[in-house]
Design an enzyme around this catalytic site. Structure first.
Site, mmCIF file in Angstrom:
data_model
loop_
_atom_site.group_PDB
_atom_site.id
_atom_site.type_symbol
_atom_site.label_atom_id
_atom_site.label_comp_id
_atom_site.label_asym_id
_atom_site.label_seq_id
_atom_site.Cartn_x
_atom_site.Cartn_y
_atom_site.Cartn_z
ATOM 1 N N TYR A 5 0.812 -1.214 0.000
ATOM 2 C CA TYR A 5 0.000 0.000 0.000
ATOM 3 C C TYR A 5 0.849 1.269 0.000
ATOM 4 O O TYR A 5 0.348 2.339 -0.344
ATOM 5 C CB TYR A 5 -0.925 0.048 1.223
ATOM 6 C CG TYR A 5 -1.946 -1.047 1.319
ATOM 7 C CD1 TYR A 5 -2.137 -1.973 0.295
ATOM 8 C CD2 TYR A 5 -2.734 -1.165 2.453
ATOM 9 C CE1 TYR A 5 -3.076 -2.980 0.406
ATOM 10 C CE2 TYR A 5 -3.681 -2.167 2.574
ATOM 11 C CZ TYR A 5 -3.841 -3.078 1.554
ATOM 12 O OH TYR A 5 -4.772 -4.072 1.680
ATOM 13 N N HIS A 19 0.464 -11.588 1.545
ATOM 14 C CA HIS A 19 -0.553 -10.838 0.813
ATOM 15 C C HIS A 19 -1.218 -11.641 -0.302
ATOM 16 O O HIS A 19 -2.386 -11.432 -0.613
ATOM 17 C CB HIS A 19 0.069 -9.564 0.230
ATOM 18 C CG HIS A 19 -0.902 -8.447 0.050
ATOM 19 N ND1 HIS A 19 -0.532 -7.126 0.024
ATOM 20 C CD2 HIS A 19 -2.251 -8.425 -0.114
ATOM 21 C CE1 HIS A 19 -1.587 -6.360 -0.156
ATOM 22 N NE2 HIS A 19 -2.652 -7.139 -0.237
#
Length: 290
Positions: A50, A108
């Site tokens: 992110y 992830h």
């Protein structure tokens, strides 16, 4: 403010409502976290991918809430598929966030993003090495819990075959009109807690007239209905927003959807086109970047 918690397999309590921070810029993340904490949020979800771990941690460290009352999560980037790369990334995350520990860290994605939906390689051996790095950090007290994201049944089975510490969490795309019930059931059978990211379907649920009618029936907003749906499935819900008013609305989910209406929502026709809401979305039972 909805403040229920759920207990992870190792006894750690996690707030069932968290703030997702995907697409919140690093320079805006700290204020978003501070605003959310003032409203009552105690669970904050970020990721190496992110680019806002620093900002999220600044918010965590300056929000005025004791660290031990907060549940902070990050994710090992999907591209890290070796023990060394994963270990280094975990250490870097802790350094960037200036935290002694994270409450949860997860892989992830089982595949690097560039290969998602373009490769049959599920990286079983590589993910076992990444998992070993997470286990070592967990056993060293740097991580209070460890898990995965976007993992399918075969991915989880592979990890479990050699894991010293079984995966505790799977963070997946799950919302009204796209609920992977088989995967949810499988994870529950393995004692894993499910987390739902993008509970409002990247915003597409707001355009759905069936969902709108159901929300009107309960006199709630569409996001509130969507968040409550995931909560009633026994999942942690992670709506993402930097808008304090939306945070307040998203947290007002103490109503109950009837069993009959839950079944109706589970059976709702699937959203197939997420438009530009998520360039990285890959469906058909596969993955999503968030």
């Amino acid at each position: 403010m909805y403040n229920e918690t759920i207990t992870l397999p190792n006894g750690i309590a996690a707030p069932k409502l968290g703030l997702g921070t995907w697409l919140i810029p690093d320079d805006a993340a700290a204020e978003a976290v501070r605003q959310a904490a003032a409203i009552g949020y105690r669970h904050f979800d970020t990721a190496q991918a992110y680019g806002n771990e620093r900002g999220v941690s600044e918010g965590v460290r300056t929000c005025g809430v004791p660290r031990e009352e907060l549940f902070v999560v990050s994710k090992v980037a999907a591209e890290h598929k070796s023990y060394a790369a994963a270990k280094q990334s975990i250490e870097k995350t802790l350094a960037v966030m200036e935290l002694d520990y994270l409450d949860l860290m997860i892989i992830h994605s089982p595949q690097p993003w560039v290969e998602v939906n373009q490769s049959e390689n599920r990286y079983f051996e590589e993910n076992r090495e990444v998992w070993r790095a997470l286990e070592d950090a967990y056993e060293a007290g740097k991580l209070r819990a460890i898990g995965v994201s976007n993992f399918l049944r075969g991915d989880i089975d592979s990890l479990r075959e050699t894991a010293r510490v079984k995966p505790m969490v799977n963070q997946i795309l799950a919302h009204i009109s796209n609920t992977p019930l088989d995967l949810i059931s499988y994870c529950a059978d393995k004692g894993m807690i499910l987390e739902a990211y993008s509970p409002v379907a990247h915003g597409e649920a707001i355009k759905n007239p069936q969902i709108a009618r159901m929300a009107e029936k309960y006199r709630v907003t569409i996001p509130q209905l969507c968040i409550r749906y995931d909560l009633q499935l026994g999942m942690i819900a992670l709506p993402k927003t930097a808008n304090p008013e939306h945070m307040k609305i998203n947290a007002a989910v103490d109503f109950v959807i009837s069993d009959e209406d839950m079944e109706s929502l589970k059976a709702m026709e699937r959203i197939r086109d997420y438009g530009e809401a998520s360039r990285f979305a890959v469906f058909g039972g596969k993955l999503n970047r968030n």
